[in-house]
Write a protein that holds these residues in place. Structure first.
Motif, mmCIF file in Angstrom:
data_model
loop_
_atom_site.group_PDB
_atom_site.id
_atom_site.type_symbol
_atom_site.label_atom_id
_atom_site.label_comp_id
_atom_site.label_asym_id
_atom_site.label_seq_id
_atom_site.Cartn_x
_atom_site.Cartn_y
_atom_site.Cartn_z
ATOM 1 N N GLU A 1 8.398 13.573 -6.208
ATOM 2 C CA GLU A 1 9.525 14.204 -5.614
ATOM 3 C C GLU A 1 9.903 13.040 -6.811
ATOM 4 O OE1 GLU A 1 10.598 13.241 -1.608
ATOM 5 O OE2 GLU A 1 9.197 15.057 -0.776
ATOM 6 N N LEU A 2 11.900 13.913 -7.072
ATOM 7 C CA LEU A 2 12.835 12.930 -7.720
ATOM 8 C C LEU A 2 13.728 12.585 -7.038
ATOM 9 C CD1 LEU A 2 13.555 11.889 -10.554
ATOM 10 C CD2 LEU A 2 14.535 13.531 -10.943
ATOM 11 N N LYS B 1 30.946 4.005 -20.362
ATOM 12 C CA LYS B 1 31.646 4.693 -20.098
ATOM 13 C C LYS B 1 31.563 5.728 -18.596
ATOM 14 C CE LYS B 1 33.678 9.015 -22.158
ATOM 15 N NZ LYS B 1 33.540 10.004 -24.041
ATOM 16 N N TYR B 2 29.590 6.067 -18.551
ATOM 17 C CA TYR B 2 28.530 6.792 -17.591
ATOM 18 C C TYR B 2 28.030 5.850 -17.527
ATOM 19 C CZ TYR B 2 30.994 10.570 -20.060
ATOM 20 O OH TYR B 2 32.092 11.294 -20.071
ATOM 21 N N PRO B 3 28.287 4.855 -16.009
ATOM 22 C CA PRO B 3 27.074 4.198 -15.390
ATOM 23 C C PRO B 3 25.397 4.954 -15.632
ATOM 24 C CG PRO B 3 28.501 5.113 -13.840
ATOM 25 C CD PRO B 3 28.953 5.601 -14.967
ATOM 26 N N PRO B 4 24.864 4.220 -15.229
ATOM 27 C CA PRO B 4 22.949 4.942 -15.010
ATOM 28 C C PRO B 4 23.174 5.251 -13.904
ATOM 29 C CG PRO B 4 23.144 2.340 -15.321
ATOM 30 C CD PRO B 4 24.614 2.881 -15.313
ATOM 31 N N LYS B 5 22.062 6.539 -13.132
ATOM 32 C CA LYS B 5 22.993 7.116 -12.026
ATOM 33 C C LYS B 5 21.309 6.094 -11.637
ATOM 34 C CE LYS B 5 24.397 11.328 -12.141
ATOM 35 N NZ LYS B 5 25.695 11.811 -11.544
ATOM 36 N N LEU B 6 21.402 6.001 -9.963
ATOM 37 C CA LEU B 6 20.884 5.919 -9.390
ATOM 38 C C LEU B 6 19.293 6.766 -8.618
ATOM 39 C CD1 LEU B 6 20.004 3.386 -7.441
ATOM 40 C CD2 LEU B 6 20.717 3.421 -5.641
ATOM 41 N N THR B 7 17.861 6.552 -10.205
ATOM 42 C CA THR B 7 16.839 7.573 -9.695
ATOM 43 C C THR B 7 15.103 6.930 -9.750
ATOM 44 O OG1 THR B 7 17.011 7.163 -11.844
ATOM 45 C CG2 THR B 7 17.559 9.405 -11.365
ATOM 46 N N ALA B 8 14.995 7.070 -8.349
ATOM 47 C CA ALA B 8 13.848 6.946 -8.331
ATOM 48 C C ALA B 8 12.644 7.817 -8.101
ATOM 49 C CB ALA B 8 13.949 6.358 -6.529
ATOM 50 N N ILE B 9 11.245 7.646 -8.842
ATOM 51 C CA ILE B 9 10.508 8.356 -8.430
ATOM 52 C C ILE B 9 9.690 8.090 -7.300
ATOM 53 C CG2 ILE B 9 7.969 9.691 -9.210
ATOM 54 C CD1 ILE B 9 10.136 10.226 -11.069
ATOM 55 N N MET B 10 9.088 9.266 -6.549
ATOM 56 C CA MET B 10 8.145 9.194 -5.410
ATOM 57 C C MET B 10 6.454 9.687 -5.312
ATOM 58 S SD MET B 10 9.241 9.300 -1.169
ATOM 59 C CE MET B 10 11.300 8.733 -0.761
ATOM 60 N N VAL B 11 5.468 9.203 -5.633
ATOM 61 C CA VAL B 11 4.365 9.374 -5.821
ATOM 62 C C VAL B 11 3.456 9.104 -5.029
ATOM 63 C CG1 VAL B 11 2.399 9.928 -8.015
ATOM 64 C CG2 VAL B 11 4.753 9.448 -8.102
ATOM 65 N N ALA B 12 2.885 10.744 -4.277
ATOM 66 C CA ALA B 12 1.672 10.544 -3.478
ATOM 67 C C ALA B 12 0.360 11.146 -3.599
ATOM 68 C CB ALA B 12 2.247 10.848 -2.349
ATOM 69 N N LYS B 13 -0.633 10.244 -3.472
ATOM 70 C CA LYS B 13 -2.075 11.245 -3.910
ATOM 71 C C LYS B 13 -3.251 10.626 -2.824
ATOM 72 C CE LYS B 13 -5.381 10.274 -7.387
ATOM 73 N NZ LYS B 13 -5.688 9.702 -8.877
ATOM 74 N N GLU B 14 -4.281 11.838 -2.575
ATOM 75 C CA GLU B 14 -4.832 11.903 -1.040
ATOM 76 C C GLU B 14 -5.593 10.614 -1.108
ATOM 77 O OE1 GLU B 14 -7.117 15.469 -0.926
ATOM 78 O OE2 GLU B 14 -8.609 14.062 -1.056
ATOM 79 N N THR B 15 -5.715 9.574 -0.804
ATOM 80 C CA THR B 15 -6.922 8.193 -0.507
ATOM 81 C C THR B 15 -8.223 8.866 0.193
ATOM 82 O OG1 THR B 15 -5.400 7.708 1.740
ATOM 83 C CG2 THR B 15 -4.731 6.579 -0.296
ATOM 84 N N GLU B 16 -8.908 10.095 0.297
ATOM 85 C CA GLU B 16 -9.963 9.941 0.242
ATOM 86 C C GLU B 16 -10.681 9.199 -0.430
ATOM 87 O OE1 GLU B 16 -11.936 14.024 0.309
ATOM 88 O OE2 GLU B 16 -10.752 14.328 2.078
ATOM 89 N N VAL C 1 17.230 11.170 -7.232
ATOM 90 C CA VAL C 1 18.611 10.879 -7.856
ATOM 91 C C VAL C 1 20.071 11.059 -7.058
ATOM 92 C CG1 VAL C 1 20.871 11.482 -10.092
ATOM 93 C CG2 VAL C 1 17.847 12.688 -9.758
ATOM 94 N N ASP C 2 21.016 9.665 -6.862
ATOM 95 C CA ASP C 2 21.826 9.026 -6.236
ATOM 96 C C ASP C 2 21.594 9.625 -4.555
ATOM 97 O OD1 ASP C 2 23.643 7.882 -8.326
ATOM 98 O OD2 ASP C 2 24.167 9.345 -8.631
ATOM 99 N N GLY C 3 20.249 9.421 -4.169
ATOM 100 C CA GLY C 3 20.312 9.572 -3.037
ATOM 101 C C GLY C 3 19.529 10.745 -2.392
ATOM 102 N N LYS C 4 19.561 11.682 -3.494
ATOM 103 C CA LYS C 4 19.228 13.177 -3.238
ATOM 104 C C LYS C 4 18.016 13.821 -3.823
ATOM 105 C CE LYS C 4 24.076 14.913 -2.587
ATOM 106 N NZ LYS C 4 24.540 15.058 -3.381
ATOM 107 N N ARG C 5 17.325 14.690 -3.166
ATOM 108 C CA ARG C 5 15.826 14.810 -3.640
ATOM 109 C C ARG C 5 16.621 15.991 -4.617
ATOM 110 N NH1 ARG C 5 11.777 16.824 0.305
ATOM 111 N NH2 ARG C 5 13.426 17.797 0.784
ATOM 112 N N THR C 6 16.208 15.631 -6.399
ATOM 113 C CA THR C 6 16.771 16.527 -7.704
ATOM 114 C C THR C 6 15.131 17.037 -7.692
ATOM 115 O OG1 THR C 6 15.973 14.639 -8.188
ATOM 116 C CG2 THR C 6 19.063 15.290 -7.525
ATOM 117 N N ALA C 7 14.103 16.704 -7.327
ATOM 118 C CA ALA C 7 12.639 17.836 -8.136
ATOM 119 C C ALA C 7 11.408 17.092 -7.000
ATOM 120 C CB ALA C 7 12.485 17.390 -9.747
ATOM 121 N N VAL C 8 10.751 18.282 -6.867
ATOM 122 C CA VAL C 8 9.729 17.764 -6.385
ATOM 123 C C VAL C 8 8.577 18.395 -7.335
ATOM 124 C CG1 VAL C 8 10.594 17.993 -3.612
ATOM 125 C CG2 VAL C 8 9.384 20.266 -5.195
ATOM 126 N N SER C 9 7.253 18.154 -6.776
ATOM 127 C CA SER C 9 5.821 18.379 -7.782
ATOM 128 C C SER C 9 6.102 20.303 -7.394
ATOM 129 C CB SER C 9 4.867 17.421 -7.797
ATOM 130 O OG SER C 9 4.568 17.639 -6.191
#
Lengths: 472, 228
Positions: free
Chosen positions: A83-84, A143-158, A86-94
């Motif tokens: 999930e991606l 001029k434009y402060p960088p956005k607060l972005t984060a990636i959440m990656v998950a994978k099965e651990t089997e 940006v600024d506390g909002k989910r903007t994209a998912v796999s």
């Protein structure tokens, strides 16, 4: 646990289980950590790769994601998810997520971290949160402060879980095998180590009572057992000597009684060999009775000695006039002393009250007087003294010449059946028991007999306590 | 026959002496080793009965001294010590026999008789000279079918002569072997006893057995030669 072997086995086994268990746990924990870190690194590198597709154009975020570059995020079994934010909002998912979302539990989007989660397909998985600064298209950062972005990656651990499980079984199994093998080796080693103990035990078991002094061979025994066996050998030697003394004593007793029995038997056999006058029979009976008297004296002294030595002689302490006791004990010897013209030199006061068992002390005095009268040459002198020893005790001393005892022989004086002249010149009367009896009886009276030799004078002395109230 | 008893326990010594005397032996006795050795050196005893534990000089020392002096006496050791080692020691030092206390007096007598037979090389228990039979065990004397009653002293004298049959024995030898120290010394006592013995042996028998050798002594033998 009383068995040394069991104690040794139990101790080492418990220690081994503890050490190997801890070691197994440590190995498991380390492997778990390493594999998890590796897994996390995979998640992070996936997050990096996705992050590189994020660009900031002015205040806009562009996410140029080509699913062909990231096939693992496609909708398919065992897919990974991202999930991606940006600024506390989910903007994209796999694509694999579709409309579902990843639960991120305790993690906050703004901070990097990892967590085990339940994946949307209900499988166990691990989630990584990767906050980052998106690449800026324009150079004008201010001029434009960088956005607060984060990636959440998950994978099965089997796969990871499977590997960790296998590893845990392997470590556990190895530990168990190690314990079993060590235990078997330990049993063998302990048994081998205990072999000398068993051998020593067999040797001790096979020791015959007549050969105690030969003891147990110390050579070849383990160092730890040697001091014990040496001490045991010392004890065996002492026992052997004690047995030897007992055997000698028994032989002495038999010996001492054989001669009077022979005399009695011969006297009676000779008398019976033909008819005789009544007067001769009477004389024979008298002679026989005398022999019996001497045998009886030996037997009674022996019995008294045996009782004294085994502590079966009750002592009845009382306040007694020592002077009276000495005079009384002397009476039976007066006539013998007169026959030998002995000079009897008394030296004591009117009264001396002492605390003792009068009967036992009378036996002691009788023996001492008997010896003095028997061994002093005719017209010799016997000195008897009663002297105060401080406020608390009185010393009795008897001295006479003619005993021929040397200083070296003093300790032997008190041995049973020891006589200066080994012949039984006075069988029964002087069987060599008197002084051992004196020694024993005085020991029971908390006193001791002392012998001294000077210029062929033998002196014997002992001390008796005065009662506490004697002054009043 | 003459016996010396060396035993320190007086009741035993006195009983043994009495028993031996009543059996016809000439007996001397003492209670210590020193006197024992002195006595044994002074006279030729046939048998010395020796206790081992003696005052003054112990029995084994007495035995050693006797053997060193080549005394012909046979020694019977009498002792309360009964281990094989004690017996071996005593026998090795020259004792001829060993008797452990207490003993039956008849056994002591039998052993004394055996020692005497050995001393005079008499293998059997009977001696025969012509028609005279001497049973050393039963102490019986027969001449032909006739049983001859003898006093203990007469028997001793005859036994000594019989053990030395065909050999001339002097009056001194007879004296030494048949009489003890306490006997009154009378010069003709031997001759008197020989006379008494002759009477009993030769009664109603012309064939005399005890012959006198003038100036030498007596001999018991079959034959008439040299008789008086």
């Amino acid at each position: 646990v009383k068995s040394l072997r069991a104690r040794l086995l139990l101790g080492t086994t418990l220690t081994m289980i503890l050490v190997l268990g801890l070691l197994g746990l440590a190995v498991d924990a380390a492997a778990h950590r390493t594999l998890e870190r590796q897994f996390d690194n995979t998640l992070l590198s996936a997050a990096h790769a996705i992050a590189s597709a994020v660009e900031q154009h002015g205040s806009e975020i562009h996410f140029e994601f080509d699913p062909r570059d990231f096939p693992e995020f496609d909708a398919r079994p065992h897919a990974s998810y991202f999930e991606l934010w940006v600024d506390g909002k989910r903007t994209a998912v796999s694509p694999s997520l579709n409309v579902r979302s990843l639960s991120h539990g305790m993690l906050t989007i703004g901070k990097a971290g990892f967590q085990n989660i339940l994946l949307p397909d209900n499988k166990n998985g691990r989630l990584a949160v990767f906050p980052f600064q998106p690449r800026l298209e324009d150079e004008d950062e201010t001029k434009y402060p960088p956005k607060l972005t984060a990636i959440m990656v998950a994978k099965e651990t089997e796969g990871l879980d499977e590997t960790l499980k296998t590893l845990r079984w392997m470590v556990g199994g190895l530990c168990a095998v190690a314990i079993v093998v060590c235990e078997a080796a330990l049993v063998i080693v302990v048994n081998r180590a205990m072999r000398p103990v068993n051998a020593a035990a067999r040797k001790i078991e096979s020791l015959h009572e007549t050969r105690l002094a030969s003891g147990i061979e110390v050579d070849g025994l383990p160092q730890e057992l040697q001091p014990i066996v040496e001490k045991l050998n010392g004890l065996l030697l002492r026992l052997d000597q004690a047995f030897g003394r007992e055997r000698a004593f028994t032989a002495d007793v038999a010996h001492e009684l054989r001669t009077p029995i022979a005399a009695l038997r011969t006297t009676l056999e000779v008398c019976r060999s033909k008819p005789r006058d009544p007067a001769i029979y009477a004389a024979t009976i008298d002679r026989s009775l005398k022999v019996i008297d001497s045998m009886q004296a030996v037997v009674e002294n022996l019995l008294l000695l045996a009782r004294a030595e085994s502590g079966q002689l009750p002592m009845t302490m009382a306040h007694v006039d020592f002077v009276d006791l000495v005079r009384e004990a002397w009476l039976p010897f007066e006539s013998r002393a007169r026959e030998k013209n002995l000079v009897f030199n008394w030296n004591f006061p009117e009264h001396f009250i002492v605390s003792c068992d009068a009967g036992k002390i009378r036996i002691v005095l009788t023996n001492l007087f008997d010896n003095a009268v028997s061994y002093t040459n005719a017209e010799g002198e016997i000195i008897v003294r009663l002297v105060e020893r401080g406020d608390t005790a009185v010393e009795f001393e008897i001295a006479n010449p003619g005993s021929q005892i040397t200083v070296d022989e003093i300790p032997r004086l008190f041995e049973r059946f020891w006589r200066k002249d080994q012949a039984r010149s006075q069988t029964g009367l002087h069987a060599g028991l008197g002084l051992s009896l004196c020694q024993r009886l005085l020991l029971l009276s908390n006193s001791a007999i002392t012998a001294k030799v000077q210029n062929n004078w033998l002196s014997m002395s002992f001390v008796l306590p005065r009662p506490n109230s004697h002054k009043t | 026959m003459r016996v010396l008893v060396v035993e320190d326990f007086s009741p035993l010594r006195e009983a043994v002496v009495q028993g031996l005397e009543e059996s016809g032996y000439a007996v001397d006795s003492t209670g210590n080793g020193e006197d024992g050795l002195r006595y044994a050196r002074a006279s030729e005893y046939d048998v010395v009965i020796l206790d081992l534990m003696l005052p003054k000089l112990d029995g084994l020392s007495v035995l050693k001294a006797l053997r060193a002096a080549q005394s012909p006496s046979h020694v019977l050791v009498l002792t309360a010590r009964d281990t094989p080692a004690d017996r071996v020691k005593g026998l090795d030092l020259g004792a001829d026999d060993y008797l452990v206390k207490p003993f039956e007096f008849s056994e002591l007598l039998a052993r004394v008789r055996a020692l005497i037979r050995r001393k005079y090389d008499a293998r059997g228990t009977t001696i025969r000279v012509a028609d005279l039979h001497l049973d050393l065990s039963l102490r019986q004397v027969r001449r032909g079918d006739r049983l001859i009653e003898l006093s203990a002293r007469e028997y001793s004298l005859l036994e000594y002569l019989a053990l030395n049959a065909n050999r001339v024995v002097t009056r001194t030898e007879i004296w030494q072997h048949v009489y003890d120290f306490n006997a009154t010394i009378e010069s003709n006592v031997v001759d008197v006893y020989v006379g008494l013995l002759r009477k009993k042996l030769d009664r109603s028998n012309a064939h005399r057995l005890i012959h006198t050798r003038r100036g030498q002594g007596y001999v018991l033998r079959d034959g008439e030669e040299g008789t008086e």
